[in-house]
Scaffold this motif. Structure first.
Motif, PDB file in Angstrom:
ATOM      1  N   MET A 207      42.425  34.015  36.231  1.00  0.00           N
ATOM      2  CA  MET A 207      42.502  34.284  37.667  1.00  0.00           C
ATOM      3  C   MET A 207      43.589  35.318  37.957  1.00  0.00           C
ATOM      4  SD  MET A 207      40.948  33.530  40.494  1.00  0.00           S
ATOM      5  CE  MET A 207      40.173  31.925  40.361  1.00  0.00           C
ATOM      6  N   PHE A 208      44.719  35.210  37.253  1.00  0.00           N
ATOM      7  CA  PHE A 208      45.785  36.201  37.435  1.00  0.00           C
ATOM      8  C   PHE A 208      45.282  37.601  37.067  1.00  0.00           C
ATOM      9  CE2 PHE A 208      50.321  34.395  37.749  1.00  0.00           C
ATOM     10  CZ  PHE A 208      50.603  35.185  38.848  1.00  0.00           C
ATOM     11  N   LYS A 209      44.463  37.682  36.035  1.00  0.00           N
ATOM     12  CA  LYS A 209      43.912  38.983  35.655  1.00  0.00           C
ATOM     13  C   LYS A 209      42.988  39.527  36.742  1.00  0.00           C
ATOM     14  CE  LYS A 209      44.329  38.622  30.630  1.00  0.00           C
ATOM     15  NZ  LYS A 209      43.603  38.517  29.337  1.00  0.00           N
ATOM     16  N   GLY A 210      42.367  38.621  37.514  1.00  0.00           N
ATOM     17  CA  GLY A 210      41.579  39.060  38.660  1.00  0.00           C
ATOM     18  C   GLY A 210      42.431  39.742  39.707  1.00  0.00           C
ATOM     19  N   LEU A 211      43.647  39.215  39.931  1.00  0.00           N
ATOM     20  CA  LEU A 211      44.572  39.853  40.872  1.00  0.00           C
ATOM     21  C   LEU A 211      45.094  41.166  40.297  1.00  0.00           C
ATOM     22  CD1 LEU A 211      45.912  39.568  43.624  1.00  0.00           C
ATOM     23  CD2 LEU A 211      47.722  38.201  42.558  1.00  0.00           C
ATOM     24  N   ASP A 212      45.348  41.182  38.982  1.00  0.00           N
ATOM     25  CA  ASP A 212      45.731  42.440  38.314  1.00  0.00           C
ATOM     26  C   ASP A 212      44.676  43.509  38.572  1.00  0.00           C
ATOM     27  OD1 ASP A 212      47.897  41.074  37.191  1.00  0.00           O
ATOM     28  OD2 ASP A 212      46.967  40.880  35.206  1.00  0.00           O
ATOM     29  N   PHE A 213      43.413  43.119  38.412  1.00  0.00           N
ATOM     30  CA  PHE A 213      42.312  44.062  38.590  1.00  0.00           C
ATOM     31  C   PHE A 213      42.246  44.574  40.024  1.00  0.00           C
ATOM     32  CE2 PHE A 213      37.788  44.849  39.650  1.00  0.00           C
ATOM     33  CZ  PHE A 213      37.520  45.882  38.758  1.00  0.00           C
ATOM     34  N   ALA A 214      42.430  43.667  40.990  1.00  0.00           N
ATOM     35  CA  ALA A 214      42.395  44.083  42.395  1.00  0.00           C
ATOM     36  C   ALA A 214      43.484  45.105  42.691  1.00  0.00           C
ATOM     37  CB  ALA A 214      42.547  42.863  43.300  1.00  0.00           C
ATOM     38  N   LEU A 215      44.675  44.880  42.172  1.00  0.00           N
ATOM     39  CA  LEU A 215      45.774  45.832  42.393  1.00  0.00           C
ATOM     40  C   LEU A 215      45.491  47.174  41.718  1.00  0.00           C
ATOM     41  CD1 LEU A 215      48.854  43.462  42.047  1.00  0.00           C
ATOM     42  CD2 LEU A 215      48.357  44.910  44.020  1.00  0.00           C
ATOM     43  N   ALA A 216      44.971  47.125  40.505  1.00  0.00           N
ATOM     44  CA  ALA A 216      44.674  48.363  39.786  1.00  0.00           C
ATOM     45  C   ALA A 216      43.590  49.165  40.503  1.00  0.00           C
ATOM     46  CB  ALA A 216      44.244  48.042  38.353  1.00  0.00           C
ATOM     47  N   GLU A 217      42.563  48.490  41.010  1.00  0.00           N
ATOM     48  CA  GLU A 217      41.498  49.180  41.732  1.00  0.00           C
ATOM     49  C   GLU A 217      41.982  49.704  43.084  1.00  0.00           C
ATOM     50  OE1 GLU A 217      37.896  49.595  40.514  1.00  0.00           O
ATOM     51  OE2 GLU A 217      39.501  49.615  39.011  1.00  0.00           O
ATOM     52  N   ALA A 218      42.813  48.931  43.759  1.00  0.00           N
ATOM     53  CA  ALA A 218      43.363  49.395  45.042  1.00  0.00           C
ATOM     54  C   ALA A 218      44.130  50.696  44.844  1.00  0.00           C
ATOM     55  CB  ALA A 218      44.264  48.321  45.641  1.00  0.00           C
ATOM     56  N   ARG A 219      44.896  50.748  43.764  1.00  0.00           N
ATOM     57  CA  ARG A 219      45.691  51.943  43.494  1.00  0.00           C
ATOM     58  C   ARG A 219      44.799  53.169  43.281  1.00  0.00           C
ATOM     59  NH1 ARG A 219      47.586  54.891  39.384  1.00  0.00           N
ATOM     60  NH2 ARG A 219      49.665  55.802  39.638  1.00  0.00           N
ATOM     61  N   LYS A 220      43.661  52.968  42.592  1.00  0.00           N
ATOM     62  CA  LYS A 220      42.739  54.083  42.343  1.00  0.00           C
ATOM     63  C   LYS A 220      42.232  54.691  43.645  1.00  0.00           C
ATOM     64  CE  LYS A 220      40.889  52.349  37.943  1.00  0.00           C
ATOM     65  NZ  LYS A 220      39.661  51.824  37.270  1.00  0.00           N
ATOM     66  N   TYR A 221      42.084  53.843  44.656  1.00  0.00           N
ATOM     67  CA  TYR A 221      41.521  54.306  45.925  1.00  0.00           C
ATOM     68  C   TYR A 221      42.594  54.507  46.999  1.00  0.00           C
ATOM     69  CZ  TYR A 221      36.960  53.527  43.918  1.00  0.00           C
ATOM     70  OH  TYR A 221      35.830  53.609  43.125  1.00  0.00           O
TER      71      TYR A 221
END
Length: 416
Positions: free
Chosen positions: A114-128
């Motif tokens: 689940m923590f990796k899911g939050l990691d992914f959300a932050l990484a994707e937010a940064r891309k956009y």
């Protein structure tokens, strides 16, 4: 000898590979740091010395879908669609306490997936190029919240009477503090950046809509916010912090408590809570259809105008801090719902924000509840907006982004 040479070669490549990973992470960290953190200065949010205005959205589900390989593409789609409509700030949950597939199984025990899911959300937010507000616990028992923390207290031998003991019991407060530290010091598995060092995060939110019915004086929540704001700032001085308030007035402003509040008395105080050291900006929610249930749309709009005007004025003159409308919306499943009524509400909110910002006031942006993308029917709650549907509401949202973007450029030219 040949076997030893092979082992040496493998060791050399392992060292080189590790060095490349570290170099990549260092470059990424340097790049993100150069982008800068959002700051609060007087009535304004500031990014790299320029005024920052936010048109944005709520998407509480980012971590959950980001942790599911079959669903994570929806996180990317949501950010892509939001960015395409000029939205720059999102708000989401950095909690899921107990229950099935949680972030936090029990105090201090975490679900890495689940923590990796939050990691992914932050990484994707940064891309956009989208900044995220991360909320750290829920007032309600949806996804755990105060109720789960109090239950954990009971299982650890604490004598507790109600969910309001969340704010006062030292053991339960210790559980929350530990969660805060765990999230703030988390190293993102995709970027290698600690959350507390990541400018993708706009701000931390202590709690989604804190309430304490057992103490209408506001002293209990005042004490809790004071303590927890100090705790957050002791770990992270980079990011802004807000309390998560809905905006209800309390004893420090009796006139507004009686004149402006929608007959809600929940143990919070918009003025005194937001004056606490460490709280960098004020927040406001607005749901006239919930708070004035049974009233007609005209009555709700009159309330909304007064609600926004009063809070903007008090943020300008008393708090002297930026104000962010972190939740607003209109329920679409009622028998009397008309799309035009929701559009009118959105226009009212956005006009108040724009004219406050245009006249150097405290209102700096609004985040509608809630953003979904296609294929998320189970998340529909009657407030959802799907941006790739070319509706009048979506056009209103896009226009606000354009207006705020233009206004930001105008301020840059004047200060340049």
């Amino acid at each position: 000898m040949r076997e030893m040479n092979k082992k040496k070669e493998m060791h050399v490549w392992a060292v080189v590979f590790s060095a490349l990973i570290l170099l990549t992470q260092h470059r990424l960290q340097s790049q993100v740091a150069a982008e800068g953190f959002i700051r609060a200065k007087g009535l304004n949010f500031v990014l790299n010395r320029n005024k920052f205005l936010a048109n944005g959205f709520n998407a509480y589900w980012l971590m959950m879908l980001g942790s599911d390989p079959s669903q994570k593409s929806k996180v990317t789609s949501a950010f892509r669609e939001a960015s395409g409509h000029g939205l720059s700030v999102g708000r989401t949950w950095a909690f899921s306490d107990g229950g099935s597939n949680p972030l936090q199984y029990s105090p201090g025990s975490y679900n890495e997936n689940m923590f990796k899911g939050l990691d992914f959300a932050l990484a994707e937010a940064r891309k956009y190029n989208i900044r995220l507000i991360l909320s750290l616990v829920n007032n309600y028992d949806n996804m755990g919240g105060r109720k789960q923390y109090v239950e954990w207290g009971r299982t650890h031998g604490q004598t507790v009477k109600s969910e309001d003991d969340f704010y006062t019991n030292s053991v339960i407060k210790g559980f929350y503090k530990k969660h805060v530290k765990t999230v703030l010091t988390r190293i993102n598995s995709l970027t290698g950046i600690a959350y507390k060092d990541d400018p993708t995060i706009f701000a931390w939110e202590l709690m989604n809509e804190p309430r304490c019915q057992s103490d209408q004086s506001g002293r209990t929540i005042q004490g809790w916010i004071t303590e927890m704001a100090g705790h957050v700032k002791s770990i992270d001085r980079n990011h802004l912090l807000e309390a998560g308030l809905e905006g209800f007035y309390g004893p420090s402003s009796m006139q507004n408590q009686n004149r402006v509040n929608p007959k809600f008395f929940v143990g919070t105080d918009f003025i005194s809570n937001n004056q606490i050291p460490g709280i960098d900006f004020a927040t406001l929610h607005s749901y006239p259809d919930q708070w004035l249930s049974g009233s007609n749309d005209l009555t709700q709009l009159i309330f909304l105008n007064k609600w926004l005007d009063t809070h903007i004025k008090d943020s300008n003159e008393i708090l002297q801090k930026p104000l962010l409308l972190t939740e607003f919306g209109k329920y679409s499943k009622g028998s009397r719902f008309e799309n035009s009524d929701r559009d009118q509400l959105y226009r009212t909110v956005y006009n108040k924000i724009y004219w406050s910002a245009r006249n150097k006031g405290s209102a700096a942006g609004g985040l509608f509840w809630q953003l979904l993308t296609e294929g998320m029917d189970s998340y529909k709650d009657g407030y959802e907006i799907i941006l790739n549907r070319n509706t009048p509401t979506v056009k209103i949202i896009s226009l606000e982004s354009q207006k705020l973007h233009y206004l930001g450029k105008l301020f840059q030219q004047k200060n340049g």
